[in-house]
Structures are given as C-alpha cells and as structure tokens.
Design an enzyme around this catalytic site. Structure first.
Site, PDB file in Angstrom:
ATOM      1  N   THR A  73      29.348   2.008  38.841  1.00 54.44           N
ATOM      2  CA  THR A  73      30.047   2.986  37.858  1.00 54.44           C
ATOM      3  C   THR A  73      30.813   2.052  37.110  1.00 54.44           C
ATOM      4  O   THR A  73      32.236   2.080  37.318  1.00 54.44           O
ATOM      5  CB  THR A  73      30.443   4.154  38.407  1.00 54.44           C
ATOM      6  OG1 THR A  73      31.248   3.729  39.386  1.00 54.44           O
ATOM      7  CG2 THR A  73      29.553   5.176  38.898  1.00 54.44           C
ATOM      8  N   CYS A 106      36.376  -2.543  40.818  1.00 54.14           N
ATOM      9  CA  CYS A 106      37.178  -1.673  41.267  1.00 54.14           C
ATOM     10  C   CYS A 106      38.579  -1.405  40.496  1.00 54.14           C
ATOM     11  O   CYS A 106      38.837  -0.369  39.836  1.00 54.14           O
ATOM     12  CB  CYS A 106      37.378  -1.551  42.644  1.00 54.14           C
ATOM     13  SG  CYS A 106      35.872  -1.587  43.648  1.00 54.14           S
TER      14      CYS A 106
END
Length: 427
Positions: free
Chosen positions: A85, A260
């Site tokens: 994502t 991240c």
C-alpha cells in the site's frame, strides 16, 4: 467456523511480508501462496527469494504451494492479503493493489470464509472499503456470508531477530469468534504470542502510529542535526553523550525511506484530514525527513572543493533504503542523487545488493555492482552496507583523488583513522 478441520489458507502477495508469512504458516497448514508475477512464482519454486528474507534451503523444503493462477485460491477458506500500500506522487494513499486483491479474492470467496488484511492502511479501510469491494465481486455479504479480519504486518526487512515467527501478532476480527480463530492460527507460528485488539479499526490505527512514531523520532534527530551542523558540532558526538541517560531514545540521523516509515504517516495524515483534523506534527516530521536527501547533497557540495573548470565526479555508495538489504522501495538516496546531478555533478552509484535492472526501472539510475576506477572528488557513504563498513585505508585512496572528500552520512567511519591526504565530512 466451528469445524475443527484445519483450514486451507491462501496468502495473496509474496513479497517481503507475504512470503515469510506463507512459509511460516505452511509449517502447520495447507497454504497456497499467490502472486500476480509468474516470474516471482518461478523464482520461489527454484528456491530463489530476491528479497533475501527466506533462505534457499527453506524455500526448497517448504510445503507451500505457490501459483499465479487465481482459480487455485478457491480451495482456501481463509485468505490473507499482504499486498503493498504505497502512496502516489502527491503522497496520497494508493490502494489500487489492495482493491485488485479484493477483486481476486472476491471471485473465489466461499460462504463462511475469512479475509484477513495485513497491508498497512488507515482506520476504517478494512470494513468500509475492502468489505464492500469483496461484496461487489463475490455477491456475498460481509459479516453474514463471510467475515473480515486484520493483522498488521511488522516485517522489518533484513532483521533476523524480529521475524514473523518471533514477534507478537496483533489480530482483530469482525466478530469475537473470527478474532479467536485468527489468534489461534497466528499463535501457532510465532513464539511472541498474539494480542487481540479491541476492534479492526483499533488494529489498523495501531499499525499506523507504530511507524509514524518512529518517523517523528527520526525527524527530531534530523532537525537537531541541522542545528548542530550550524554550531560546528557533530550530531554523533552529541548522541553518544546523550545515550548515557537511561531513558534517552537511541535514534540516528539519516535518510528515511522504505515502504513503511516513509509511507505510513501519510495514511494517518490522510485519515486525519478526512476526519476534519489537520495533522501538524505528523506532516512536519515527514517534511523534515523527505528533505534530508536535498539537505545532505547541499552540505556535501559546500564541502567538496572540487577542482575549478570541471564537473565534480562523485561516487555514491548505496542505493537501497537501508543497510544490508536489496530493497529499493522509496529509497531517499534517489533524492540525494537528483540534487547532486542538478548541481552539475557527474554521479556514479554503487550498490552490492540492489538489482541493477530494478534500479533502472524504478529510478532511471544505472547501478554499478563492482567498484569503478578511482579519481573521484568525493565518496558519499549513503547506505552503511557491510561491504562499506569494512573499507581498508587503501580503498579510500584508490577511489579518491588526493584531497578528496569522504562524506560519511551515517557516521560509519567516524572512529576510523583515515588517510591524511583525504578530507572528512559527516553529519
């Protein structure tokens, strides 16, 4: 869901997160690993994990069944989605891969099935966006015909201590029964145990703030680095002294990239703005960390003292987002290189771990895997790979011209005595 027959589990997406998880689960369950890239599937079958997370011997020994044929997923009753994502160029959530995975799973979803998401999102995505996406494709109703779960991934690329079989796994389910089922499944693969979150939204939020907190701590250190640089102080000397206090947090300055820490705060910020709150601290931290590549490049250029009349020749060591891994995702070394080149420097980039084909495809950067001939005006250690940490004195003199600059971004050589003909710069 009360059937005691062991479930067949599918893992959707076999990257840094999905493959280690699938291999761990395959030690206890029948597991189908799915990836849309047939070349990735072929490599895994031959025992080759380009991420370096799973050893060849472990891949060849696992019972994991890997495939790029989505129809094979129909055998599974539990589907775990581990697709990336990222963010868009405007730093907005890019959930195209997540929705594509929902469509893939929706086509094979059976009544009573469970769909678990490990992909990092903001609170509400699983139930408010992924659930309806699965409903549209499957024709089934979430919470009645199938059920949702969430278990945030905590993979740290290159970390051989905090692996998926040792960390605490947070789990959450649409119902208490689903949460218990997931706690049982994940509990079999990790010695770290499981923690059942209060809700799916709480589990989503926990993941979002884990990485945002780390991002902010590094941003603070990066900002004080800039302050101390103006005062003629090395931040490493300051941190070394501060670390003697029992509760001082040992963060270090540098480039903050990766999939991240450099991305997830934007998901949290997006969620905040949608809720009517303008996030100040979160975005301030991102601005500082996103600007570090340009800051370092500017400071190196000031210290360069290159011969007049010619473009400076610079050798950048490292392109991956962190040391000792091949992961190029969201590498901020790219920003450093861009500013150097915009200033007219001729930049050569070396990395012993990154894939040159991937570097060219992602960033248009030609990557050297062997050390080039010397005579560089500056050597910039951007990523502290082991191959660089152990440089011998003669390596520096071979790569640099006399009076050349050693720019030690991470302070890996700060305690080393360097050849007297060379100059040193560090944060």
């Amino acid at each position: 869901m009360k059937d005691e027959t062991p479930p067949v589990i599918s893992v959707i997406g076999l990257g840094y997160v999905g493959l280690p998880l699938a291999v761990a689960l395959a030690g206890h369950y029948e597991v189908i690993g799915f990836d849309i890239d047939p070349f990735r599937i072929g490599a895994i079958k031959s025992g080759n994990d380009r991420t370096g997370e799973i050893a060849r011997e472990a891949l060849l020994a696992t019972s994991l069944d890997v495939t790029s044929d989505a129809t094979q997923l129909a055998r599974a009753s539990i589907h775990i989605v581990t697709v990336p994502t990222p963010v868009t160029e405007r730093n907005e959530p890019d959930m195209r891969a997540l929705f594509a995975a929902c469509e893939t799973v929706g086509r094979v979803l059976r009544r009573g099935g469970i769909v678990v998401f490990e992909s990092t999102v903001y609170p509400g995505v699983t139930e408010e966006l992924c659930g309806p996406a699965l409903e549209r494709t499957s024709g089934l109703a979430a919470g009645r015909d199938f059920f949702l779960g969430y278990s945030p991934e905590r993979i740290n690329p290159g970390d051989r201590v905090h692996t998926v079989d040792r960390i605490t796994k947070v789990v959450a389910g649409q119902t208490a029964e689903v949460a218990a089922t997931l706690a049982g499944i994940y509990g079999r693969i990790t010695s770290g145990g499981t923690f059942v979150a209060a809700s799916i939204r709480a589990a989503e939020a926990a993941k979002a703030i884990e990485n945002a907190q780390r991002d902010l701590n590094i941003a603070f250190i990066n900002e004080v680095t800039m302050i101390f640089n103006r005062l003629g102080l090395s931040v490493h000397d300051v941190l070394e002294a501060s670390a003697t206090k029992w509760n001082f947090l040992p963060f270090k300055p540098g480039l903050v990239g990766g999939h991240c820490i450099g991305v997830d705060p934007y998901y949290l910020a997006h969620c905040a703005q949608a809720a009517g709150h303008e996030p100040e601290i979160i975005l301030a931290g991102r601005r500082i960390n996103d600007g570090m590549g340009a800051y370092i490049a500017t400071e190196v250029l000031k210290a360069l003292q290159a011969p007049a009349g010619s473009a400076p020749r610079l050798l950048v060591l490292g392109l991956t987002f962190k040391e000792d891994v091949p992961d190029l995702r969201n590498s901020k070394v790219v920003d450093l290189i861009a500013v150097l080149r915009e200033a007219g420097a001729v930049v050569t980039v070396h990395d012993p771990l990154a894939d040159p084909v991937e570097a060219m495809a992602l960033y248009g950067i030609a990557l050297e895997r062997e050390f080039p001939t010397g005579g560089f005006d500056a050597l910039i250690a951007a990523v502290p790979h082991a191959a660089y940490r152990d440089f011998a004195p003669e390596t520096f003199t071979r790569l640099l011209r006399p009076d050349g600059l050693i720019a030690d971004v991470k302070g890996i050589w700060r305690k080393r005595t360097l050849p007297p003909t060379l100059r040193r710069w560090q944060l």
